[in-house]
Each structure stands twice: as structure tokens, then as C-alpha cells.
Design an enzyme around this catalytic site. Structure first.
Site, short mmCIF file in Angstrom:
data_model
loop_
_atom_site.label_atom_id
_atom_site.label_comp_id
_atom_site.label_asym_id
_atom_site.label_seq_id
_atom_site.Cartn_x
_atom_site.Cartn_y
_atom_site.Cartn_z
N GLY A 39 0.82 -1.21 0.00
CA GLY A 39 0.00 0.00 0.00
C GLY A 39 0.85 1.26 0.00
N GLU A 95 1.59 1.80 -3.51
CA GLU A 95 0.34 2.18 -4.19
C GLU A 95 0.01 3.65 -3.91
OE1 GLU A 95 -1.61 -1.30 -2.42
OE2 GLU A 95 -2.30 -1.82 -4.43
C1 LIG Z 1 9.02 -2.63 5.98
C2 LIG Z 1 10.04 -3.68 6.23
C3 LIG Z 1 10.91 -3.89 5.00
C4 LIG Z 1 10.94 -3.23 7.41
O1 LIG Z 1 11.87 -4.25 7.72
P1 LIG Z 1 12.72 -4.20 9.08
O2 LIG Z 1 13.61 -5.38 9.05
O3 LIG Z 1 13.30 -2.86 9.23
O4 LIG Z 1 11.68 -4.33 10.26
P2 LIG Z 1 10.74 -5.55 10.64
O5 LIG Z 1 10.37 -6.34 9.45
O6 LIG Z 1 11.31 -6.28 11.78
O7 LIG Z 1 9.42 -4.79 11.09
C5 LIG Z 1 9.41 -3.96 12.24
C6 LIG Z 1 8.07 -4.10 12.90
O8 LIG Z 1 7.07 -3.56 12.05
C7 LIG Z 1 6.04 -4.49 11.84
N1 LIG Z 1 5.52 -4.29 10.47
C8 LIG Z 1 6.22 -4.24 9.35
N2 LIG Z 1 5.43 -4.01 8.30
C9 LIG Z 1 4.18 -3.91 8.80
C10 LIG Z 1 2.90 -3.68 8.22
N3 LIG Z 1 2.75 -3.48 6.89
N4 LIG Z 1 1.85 -3.67 9.02
C11 LIG Z 1 1.97 -3.85 10.35
N5 LIG Z 1 3.15 -4.08 10.98
C12 LIG Z 1 4.24 -4.10 10.20
C13 LIG Z 1 6.72 -5.83 12.00
O9 LIG Z 1 5.77 -6.82 12.31
C14 LIG Z 1 7.69 -5.55 13.15
O10 LIG Z 1 6.96 -5.57 14.36
P3 LIG Z 1 7.04 -6.86 15.31
O11 LIG Z 1 6.32 -6.43 16.52
O12 LIG Z 1 6.33 -7.97 14.57
O13 LIG Z 1 8.48 -7.17 15.48
C15 LIG Z 1 9.39 -5.02 6.63
O14 LIG Z 1 8.78 -4.88 7.89
C16 LIG Z 1 8.36 -5.50 5.67
O15 LIG Z 1 8.68 -6.10 4.68
N6 LIG Z 1 7.08 -5.26 5.98
C17 LIG Z 1 5.95 -5.78 5.25
C18 LIG Z 1 5.74 -5.05 3.97
C19 LIG Z 1 4.51 -5.57 3.28
O16 LIG Z 1 4.36 -6.73 3.07
N7 LIG Z 1 3.61 -4.66 2.92
C20 LIG Z 1 2.36 -4.98 2.29
C21 LIG Z 1 1.26 -4.97 3.27
S1 LIG Z 1 -0.28 -5.53 2.60
C22 LIG Z 1 -0.81 -4.19 1.69
O17 LIG Z 1 -0.19 -3.19 1.67
C23 LIG Z 1 -2.12 -4.38 0.98
C24 LIG Z 1 -2.45 -3.26 0.01
O18 LIG Z 1 -2.10 -3.61 -1.30
C25 LIG Z 1 -3.91 -2.93 -0.17
C26 LIG Z 1 -4.75 -3.27 0.90
C27 LIG Z 1 -6.15 -2.87 0.67
C28 LIG Z 1 -6.88 -3.74 1.60
C29 LIG Z 1 -8.22 -3.35 1.83
C30 LIG Z 1 -8.94 -4.46 2.48
C31 LIG Z 1 -9.87 -5.00 1.52
C32 LIG Z 1 -10.67 -6.09 2.06
C33 LIG Z 1 -11.13 -6.91 0.94
C34 LIG Z 1 -12.45 -7.45 1.20
C35 LIG Z 1 -13.33 -7.07 0.06
C36 LIG Z 1 -14.72 -7.26 0.48
C37 LIG Z 1 -15.61 -6.83 -0.62
O19 LIG Z 1 -15.42 -5.80 -1.20
O20 LIG Z 1 -16.55 -7.59 -0.88
#
Ligand SMILES: CC(C)(COP(=O)(O)OP(=O)(O)OC[C@H]1O[C@@H](n2cnc3c(N)ncnc32)[C@H](O)[C@@H]1OP(=O)(O)O)[C@@H](O)C(=O)NCCC(=O)NCCSC(=O)C[C@@H](O)CCCCCCCCCCCCC(=O)O
Length: 719
Positions: free
Chosen positions: A100, A103
Site C-alpha cells: 500500500g 500504491e
Molecule cells: C518494511 C520492512 C521492509 C521493514 O523491515 P525491518 O527489518 O526494518 O523491520 P521488521 O520487518 O522487523 O518490522 C518492524 C516491525 O514492524 C512491523 N511491520 C512491518 N510491516 C508492517 C505492516 N505493513 N503492518 C503492520 N506491521 C508491520 C513488524 O511486524 C515488526 O513488528 P514486530 O512487533 O512484529 O516485530 C518489513 O517490515 C516489511 O517487509 N514489511 C511488510 C511489507 C509488506 O508486506 N507490505 C504490504 C502490506 S499488505 C498491503 O499493503 C495491501 C495493500 O495492497 C492494499 C490493501 C487494501 C486492503 C483493503 C482491504 C480490503 C478487504 C477486501 C475485502 C473485500 C470485500 C468486498 O469488497 O466484498
């Protein structure tokens, strides 16, 4: 939340503030909506910059919100509002712009990235697709093939690659926000129509149907049952064939299916489990946050066989100086060549210089006198390892950490042979050690928390999924593998074939079934262990009694194949046949089938029809049951530890979350019921006897996996 400031008089600067990664939580989304509105309605503001605090743009949607009722403004209208703004909006990308986050940046009219930034749409690795317009915008911006590559693999690209692909407009080595503000000033007042990606047609792709058919075939093959990569292809196909609004509708439909799927839950569980295992704890109460690791600048590896070579490469690639010791001159020369070649290949792949000078080779153990940490990787023989540990204790400077790469021997026993057992831990690497992600850090009752912290930190530096586990036979991974393999042998006795068992496991998602895996790693490995355990007997006896050893059911099938010289791929024959020794293509072997027939006849066994369901239940539930024993014994601190071990080291399909998560998904009561069923049928098989922890969990209403810890703690406090 998002903070708003006006800078350079006429630029509205919006800063996302949600540590640690500025995930798009409800509060952040609300903050963006409000601040964008404020900037657009302020007549003094000519352009807008969006950035993230603490050097990271945005890690994407807040994954923690996915399991709950989502509130706050939705992402898509928020991004559309930015794209349709009548003032230029510039994304200032530092650190990461993922999912996101990217995006959101694609909704902006321009993107400026720091040279160290990473961008990507990794939703597929969470069982999702980029559903805030990413699947529709990226192909319009960079073309279908490049977008498909990024979206179906989830890989992160560097700023340089993003520039080359056309994802960003400028890359800077300086302050990104300053560069973006300057840029925003320079484009104020320009027409924004060409900058709105949603209005672009998708670049034409010749022979679209054939192209997508081929892509889909490849993706299906590599997905091994995962559904998200397939949905990603379908979404990009919609971008290539439909107008934007209809493509967005298709994106929404596909996301709706994925969002609530078990696979998405499993993959998101894996994401958090991998981070949770870094917060290790020992039964003594020692923990990751209270135990300070010692600095490691110089390390040594003793023994340069296959494992020692891989470990040397893994250490050298982290930038450490490594002393590589091998007492046999010929072995040392061969190892030097092999290690240099591996370092060169790795460096070429990563586009860096090979760390050849980082490794010093020696035949003399005295060379390790001033290292901070030693990893012993000599032959699996307790007498030899004890001798090496005693030599190391005499040679190394005080405080040097002594690690053993044993996969089967008793770490406590080795520790007890040294004057400082608190400095001894196991570092169980998996072959090839410079490639495989998993590292089990094995502590004994006397290992100091500092020793564990140091090994865990070193593992992290090497890019390993490092899991701290207690000392027991086989540690966690191999201990659980034993009942899994034994069940597979029993199934052959009862009427299955290696092909049937392997097919069931491969359809489940393992890259290789148990028998193909056994052929790859060598049947002689297990044979040697069973001989050491006194289980192997000459193969002439027949009947049931010949298959009961040490009071429990035993299948000598593997031993009999070894007696025939069938050690697997390396001899060209094992559970399958191969064109020649060393060949990798397994073919069904009629000899093996008649051998199984003769074996059953000799032992009075009548072959029956066995289906995939039974294969999965017998093999997987036996393995899972051992996982419950391991939790019960306090060898693993929680189910996440076991699951990370299995997903990163044993080929357990990630979209099934690991064995303990899988048990949770199947239902603990069901797992218990099936184990009881099979145990009744096979009372002489102790590993089918349900663990008391499993029984307790079921008796307490089968709590969800994140609550198992409470049941385990209660159990331990009552002991
Ligand atoms: C960002 C990183 C590269 C950082 O890495 P780093 O090594 O520095 O740190 P950590 O990985 O240790 O992370 C630190 C800490 O942060 C937490 N964390 C990291 N990212 C997230 C996050 N995105 N959300 C929450 N928490 C996060 C992590 O857990 C650590 O904490 P902890 O306590 O666990 O130690 C690296 O962190 C990384 O790669 N992160 C993930 C990146 C990622 O995958 N991003 C994508 C997320 S999904 C997304 O973005 C979806 C979007 O495309 C759109 C979404 C729309 C959704 C809407 C819902 C629709 C529902 C559908 C139903 C439809 C119903 C109908 O219509 O009928």
C-alpha cells in the site's frame, strides 16, 4: 497519523507518523485524507510532498488490522483523491515503499527516491494482491511483463532498478525530502493529466492470450498450491484487457477471495512468526531483551567438509574475518578452491566484490587463538568433537564462544567436556549452509544467555531465520522428522508405494516427498544413525516380531535398501532409479515394487489400498504430535518457533503456515481424534499416542494458536 507543515512557503509537506514502518493504519489513512484536503484547499500551497518519518516512507497497509473489523477511510478513494488533485503531489521515498505504501506513491504525480530505498508490491507473500490499485496502475506505468514479475514474486527493487523500470522519476543520494520539495516547486503549475497513471492505457502486449497462458502455467508450477500468485496474474490480465474502472472491480473481486482465505492467514502468521522468534526466551527466564550479545569481529570454522565450507562462506559474506581450519592438507586445498568459487558466485549474484581476503586458511588449530567465536564442523563423532572442544578450550582466548554444528550429538555432553560450559552452544546449520535460511541455535542448561544472544545475533547477520531451541535428540526439526519418516515406511509396508506417498506430500505443497528427499540426502545417513542406536539387524528374519525392535514397531525397509547398496541419487538407485549416479531425475523402479511385494509376503503383510488422506494424516499428524511433545518439554518456546523451523528449513509449504499453525487450522480436536484412531490401529507405534499438551488444549476448548502459550505456561508452572 499524518503531520502537516508548510515548507518553502508554498509546499504542503505531509509526514506519515506511525512507527516503526509508517503502516497505513486507520489513523494514518485518516491523517492523509485530512492533510491532503488541507493542502489542496490552501490557496498558498502550490504543490504537495508526502514523506514518512524516521527514514521510511511506508511499509504498506497495516497487516495487524487485517484480522479485525477494519475502520477508517478506505485506501482506494484516498489514493484516487490524490491522483485527481489539481496540485502536483510528489512522493519522497526513503527506506521502503512497499505494498500500500507503493500504491500510495503511484497515486502521487511524481516519485523521488533515495538511492538506498527499496520498492515493491510484496502482497503475494502475505497471500494477497496489491488491491489499492497496484495491480492496475503498475502495468500501466511499466508494462505488463515487468509488473507481472514484481507482483507475482513480491520482490523488492532498488531505487536504481525502479528508476530504470520507470517507477520513480528521480533518485537522489542527498536528503530526499529536500530534493522532493525542490522538485515539487519546479513542477508547480504544470499540467497533471499526463501524470495520472490510471488514465494511461496499458502498454500493448503482443499475442496477449498466449503470453498470459504461458505466464499462468509457469506461475501455477512454482506456486505449489498457493492461490495468491494466480490471482495476481488474473488481476494484471484485467489491467491489460479492461478499462481502468473495470480492472479495479476485478482487483476488488479477486482480493475479496484472497482476503479471507486460510492461505492469507497462514502467510500473515508466518510474517509475524519470523519476527517473533527473534524475541527468544529460555526456560531459565533469560530473554532476548535482557541478554546482551558479545561483539564478534573474527570467527573460526573447524573442519572444511561440506558443512564447514558453507558456514565459512556464510560468515565471510557478512564481512567477518574467518580462520578456516582443516588438518588434512588435501582437504584444505580442495576446500579453499570450493570456498573461493562459492564466494565469487555469491558476489557476482549480489553485484559486490567477493570477500576472498576475508578468509585465512590454516592446518593448525593454534591459528584460532584470537577469534571471538568458533564453529566446529568436524565429522559427527562424539569422541572427535570432544577432542576438538578440549583443544579449543586450551587454545582460544578467554571468553571465546564455542559452537558446534552437530545435528545429532548431545550439546550438553560436549559442553561438559570443556572448562567453560556456559560458552558452548549448538549452531545447527542446514546444507548448503550458505544458502539455507534456517539456523537452530541450541542451548543447554548451562549455556549462558550471552552465548545464546551472540549466536542469535550472528545468525541474523548471516540472514538466517535463527531459532533458539533447547537441547534434545534431533533438536526440533529432526526430532519431528523422525515420526514423519517412520510413518512413511510403515505406509509402504501396508501397501503404499514411494510414488503414492510422495505425490500426496507434494500435492500438499512440499517441494519433495519423503522418499525423493531421502534419495537426495542419502539413505545411508539414517542407516548409520539406526546402526548407532542398535536398531539394525540382518534382514533374514520374518513376521511381526522381526518388525518390533526395542519394544516398538520398526520398519527395516531403509536398512534393506542400504544392504543392496541403494543409497539414493549418489548411487543411481534408492527408492527410485536414476539414469546414472548423481542424476536428479527420479523414475519409478519396477525392482523396488517387486522388492516391496516380496517383503510383504515374507512378513505376512497384506497390501491394502491407501489414499492420500491417510498418507497426510499419518505422516503429518505424527510430526505435529511430536511438535506438541516438544512444546510440552519446553524445547521450543512457542508454536511460532516450530513453524519457522519447518517453513524455512524443511520445505513445509509457507501458505500452510507451518505444522503447528496447520494443526490449528485443521482443528485440534480433529487432529486428536485422528491420532487416537490411528493409535488404536497401531498400538505398537508410540509416536501416534497423542501428547498430553494436545489433549489439554482440546480439553480447554482448543484455544487459537496465539493463546497456546498460556496453556503451556500453566502446564509448566504446575510441574
Ligand atoms: C518494511 C520492512 C521492509 C521493514 O523491515 P525491518 O527489518 O526494518 O523491520 P521488521 O520487518 O522487523 O518490522 C518492524 C516491525 O514492524 C512491523 N511491520 C512491518 N510491516 C508492517 C505492516 N505493513 N503492518 C503492520 N506491521 C508491520 C513488524 O511486524 C515488526 O513488528 P514486530 O512487533 O512484529 O516485530 C518489513 O517490515 C516489511 O517487509 N514489511 C511488510 C511489507 C509488506 O508486506 N507490505 C504490504 C502490506 S499488505 C498491503 O499493503 C495491501 C495493500 O495492497 C492494499 C490493501 C487494501 C486492503 C483493503 C482491504 C480490503 C478487504 C477486501 C475485502 C473485500 C470485500 C468486498 O469488497 O466484498
Amino acid at each position: 497519523m499524518a503531520e502537516y507543515n508548510r515548507v518553502s512557503e508554498c509546499v504542503g509537506l505531509i509526514t506519515l507518523r506511525n512507527p516503526p514502518v509508517n503502516a497505513l493504519s486507520a489513523a494514518v489513512r485518516q491523517g492523509i485524507v485530512d492533510t491532503v484536503q488541507r493542502a489542496l484547499s490552501d490557496p498558498n500551497v502550490k504543490s504537495v510532498v508526502i514523506c514518512g518519518q524516521n527514514g521510511i516512507f511506508c511499509g504498506g497497509a497495516d497487516i495487524k488490522e487485517f484480522g479485525s473489523n477494519m475502520t477508517g477511510p478506505p485506501l482506494i478513494p484516498m489514493i484516487h483523491a490524490i491522483e485527481s488533485a489539481n496540485k502536483p503531489v510528489v512522493a519522497a521515498i526513503e527506506g521502503s515503499a512497499l505494498g500500500g505504501g507503493l500504491e500510495l506513491a503511484l497515486g502521487c504525480h511524481y516519485r523521488i527516491a533515495h538511492s538506498k530505498a527499496r520498492l515493491g508490491l510484496p502482497e503475494v507473500s502475505l497471500g494477497l494482491l496489491p488491491a489499492a490499485g497496484g495491480s492496475q496502475l503498475l502495468p500501466r506505468l511499466i508494462g505488463v511483463p515487468a509488473a507481472l514479475n514484481l507482483i507475482t514474486t513480491g520482490r523488492h527493487v532498488t531505487a536504481a532498478e525502479a528508476l530504470q523500470l520507470g517507477i520513480v522519476d528521480q533518485v537522489t543520494d542527498h536528503n530526499t525530502v529536500d530534493a522532493a520539495v525542490k522538485f515539487a516547486l519546479s513542477v508547480a503549475g504544470r499540467s497533471l493529466d499526463p501524470r495520472r497513471i490510471s488514465t494511461h492505457p496499458c502498454p500493448q502486449q503482443p499475442d496477449l492470450d498466449a503470453f498470459f497462458e504461458e505466464v499462468m502455467q509457469k506461475v501455477r508450477q512454482s506456486a505449489r498450491g498457493a492461490i495468491a500468485p494466480i490471482a495476481c496474474v488474473q488481476a494484471v490480465r484485467a489491467a491489460a484487457t479492461l478499462p481502468y474502472a473495470q480492472g479495479m472491480e476485478r482487483e476488488r473481486e479477486l482480493m475479496a477471495t484472497l482476503f479471507t482465505s486460510g492461505q492469507a492467514r497462514a502467510l500473515q502468521y508466518c510474517f509475524f512468526a519470523e519476527r517473533a522468534v527473534g524475541r527468544w526466551r529460555m526456560p531459565s527466564g533469560a530473554r532476548w531483551d535482557t541478554s546482551k550479545p558479545r561483539p564478534v569481529h573474527k570467527a573460526a570454522v573447524i573442519g572444511l567438509g561440506t558443512m564447514g565450507r558453507g558456514i565459512t562462506v556464510a560468515l565471510a559474506q557478512t564481512g567477518l574475518s574467518v580462520i578456516a581450519v582443516e588438518t588434512q592438507e588435501k582437504q584444505l586445498m580442495e576446500a579453499k578452491q570450493a570456498i573461493s568459487a562459492m564466494l565469487e558466485r555469491g558476489a557476482k549474484r549480489r553485484g559486490v566484490a567477493p570477500a576472498l581476503d576475508g578468509v585465512i586458511y590454516s592446518q593448525n588449530i593454534q591459528a584460532v587463538a584470537d577469534v571471538d567465536l568458533v564453529i566446529e564442523a568436524v565429522f559427527e563423532d562424539i569422541a572427535l568433537k570432544t577432542k576438538v572442544f578440549q583443544q579449543l578450550s586450551a587454545v582460544c582466548k578467554p571468553g571465546t564462544l564455542l559452537c558446534t554444528n552437530t545435528s545429532a550429538l548431545d550439546v550438553d555432553q560436549l559442553a561438559s567436556e570443556t572448562p567453560n560450559p556456559e560458552l558452548v552452544v549448538g549452531m545447527h546449520f542446514f546444507a548448503p549452509a550458505h544458502v539455507m535460511k534456517l539456523l537452530e541455535v541450541v542451548y543447554g542448561p548451562r549455556s549462558s544467555p550471552q552465548a545464546v544472544a551472540t549466536a542469535m545475533q550472528l545468525g541474523k547477520k548471516m540472514g538466517k531465520a535463527s531459532v533458539a531451541v533447547g537441547n534434545c535428540r534431533g533438536f526440533v526439526g529432526n526430532r519431528m522428522l523422525k515420526p514423519y519418516i517412520e510413518e512413511a515406511f510403515f505406509l509402504l509396508e501396508e501397501g503404499a508405494t514411494p510414488e503414492l506417498v510422495d505425490q500426496a506430500l507434494e500435492e500438499f505443497g512440499f517441494p519433495m516427498g519423503v522418499f525423493r528427499m531421502s534419495d537426495l540426502s542419502g539413505l545411508d545417513v539414517g542407516w548409520r544413525v539406526r546402526k548407532g542406536d542398535g536398531l539394525v539387524e540382518p534382514g533374514t528374519a520374518s513376521g511381526r516380531s522381526a518388525r518390533i525392535r526395542q519394544g516398538r514397531r520398526y520398519s527395516p525397509l531403509g536398512d534393506l535398501l542400504c544392504e543392496e547398496g541403494r543409497f539414493g541419487q549418489k548411487t543411481g538407485r534408492g527408492w527410485y532409479q536414476y539414469d546414472k549416479p548423481g542424476s536428479r531425475v527420479a523414475r519409478s523402479d519396477p525392482w523396488l515394487h517387486s522388492f516391496l511385494g516380496a517383503y510383504r509376503a515374507q512378513h505376512g503383510l497384506v497390501a491394502r489400498r491407501i489414499d492420500h488422506q491417510e498418507v497426510l494424516e499419518r505422516c503429518l499428524y505424527a510430526l505435529i504430535n511430536e511438535g506438541f511433545h516438544i512444546l510440552d518439554d519446553g524445547i521450543a518456546a512457542g508454536p511460532e518457533d516450530i513453524d519457522v523451523i519447518y517453513v524455512s528449513g524443511y520445505g513445509w509449504p509457507r501458505h500452510r503456515g507451518g505444522p503447528m499453525f496447520y494443526a490449528n487450522m485443521v482443528g485440534l480436536a480433529k487432529v486428536l481424534e485422528r491420532l487416537e484412531h490411528y493409535q488404536q490401529l497401531h498400538p505398537e507405534v508410540p509416536h501416534l499416542q497423542p501428547s498430553s499438551l494436545l489433549r489439554r488444549l482440546v480439553a480447554s476448548g482448543s484455544p487459537p494458536i496465539h493463546k497456546w502459550g498460556e496453556a503451556i505456561k500453566k502446564l509448566h508452572s504446575q510441574l
